[in-house]
Design a protein around this motif. Sequence first.
Motif, mmCIF file in Angstrom:
data_model
loop_
_atom_site.group_PDB
_atom_site.id
_atom_site.type_symbol
_atom_site.label_atom_id
_atom_site.label_comp_id
_atom_site.label_asym_id
_atom_site.label_seq_id
_atom_site.Cartn_x
_atom_site.Cartn_y
_atom_site.Cartn_z
ATOM 1 N N ARG A 93 0.829 -1.208 0.000
ATOM 2 C CA ARG A 93 0.000 0.000 0.000
ATOM 3 C C ARG A 93 0.864 1.259 0.000
ATOM 4 N NH1 ARG A 93 -2.700 -0.860 4.355
ATOM 5 N NH2 ARG A 93 -4.506 -1.814 3.334
ATOM 6 N N ALA A 94 1.918 1.259 0.816
ATOM 7 C CA ALA A 94 2.773 2.441 0.923
ATOM 8 C C ALA A 94 3.482 2.722 -0.403
ATOM 9 C CB ALA A 94 3.800 2.243 2.038
ATOM 10 N N HIS A 95 3.987 1.684 -1.061
ATOM 11 C CA HIS A 95 4.663 1.889 -2.344
ATOM 12 C C HIS A 95 3.679 2.345 -3.409
ATOM 13 C CE1 HIS A 95 8.173 -0.082 -0.575
ATOM 14 N NE2 HIS A 95 8.850 0.312 -1.633
ATOM 15 N N GLY A 96 2.481 1.774 -3.405
ATOM 16 C CA GLY A 96 1.481 2.209 -4.369
ATOM 17 C C GLY A 96 1.087 3.661 -4.163
ATOM 18 N N ASP A 97 0.902 4.059 -2.916
ATOM 19 C CA ASP A 97 0.537 5.444 -2.599
ATOM 20 C C ASP A 97 1.645 6.416 -2.994
ATOM 21 O OD1 ASP A 97 -1.852 4.562 -1.622
ATOM 22 O OD2 ASP A 97 -1.282 4.683 0.497
ATOM 23 N N ALA A 98 2.903 5.926 -2.961
ATOM 24 C CA ALA A 98 4.041 6.782 -3.309
ATOM 25 C C ALA A 98 4.253 6.887 -4.819
ATOM 26 C CB ALA A 98 5.308 6.254 -2.642
ATOM 27 N N GLY A 99 3.431 6.170 -5.590
ATOM 28 C CA GLY A 99 3.558 6.234 -7.037
ATOM 29 C C GLY A 99 4.474 5.212 -7.649
ATOM 30 N N THR A 100 4.940 4.252 -6.858
ATOM 31 C CA THR A 100 5.807 3.194 -7.383
ATOM 32 C C THR A 100 5.001 2.252 -8.272
ATOM 33 O OG1 THR A 100 7.151 3.260 -5.380
ATOM 34 C CG2 THR A 100 7.320 1.278 -6.721
#
Length: 245
Positions: free
Chosen positions: A84-91
Amino acid sequence: EVFGVVDLLTMAGHVARAHQLPDDVFATAVMSPRRRVTTADGTSIAVRPMGPVDVLVVPGFDLVPGADLDRRFADLRPEIEQIRAHGDAGTSVVSICVGALLLGESGLLDQRTATTSWLFADVLAQRCPGVRVAADRLVVTDRGVTTTAAFSAMFDFVLDLVDRSCGRLVARRTARIALVDDARTEMDRVQAMGGAIAAVESGHMKQALVSAHAARRARIWACWRARASSASSFSRSSLPRASSG
């Protein structure tokens, strides 16, 4: 799945270098929010701490039909939070096989089209009603999130990544060296599956696959024991005998 992606990208890097492309075109690392990671068969894997990446690849996990998914996902909460954190960061995030279920639990697949192992496509649809499940697709990319079908489809994803990064020639030569089919189509998958989905709907195929999986593991173990026994016998017969004199 963890090393399939890494190995093929490493091979692609060697091919790219032969074509005068940068040596570090693909820099890979196995990362985890845990200090120690083991595979389904208990093998330990050396990992690095989580950090920023260009592409986060989420492998599948050991899963059989009828498993308690609530319990599995509770155990995998640290991984789901990182997704979730990587997706939210645009990764860019990629899942292999049933790794799509982890993306679904993270909320990353909401209002997106996705694929996964055909055996668990109905599970993804039931647990994540906001996901448009395309069970007949090998690879699906929707707004920066890529999902692949059963684990061999990871090679389709990798070759596409190599193609986009290094060109078609490097991708094709990598496929030839690895003996990976770089010309598969969605129709190939449908034809290979045949009537499997219809059988799954009746409940018979899932039980048959579980039984076949257990039998296959037993055969592999028996084969390994037989080879180990032969090697031991060969070693003993090859040793010189001590002289009594």
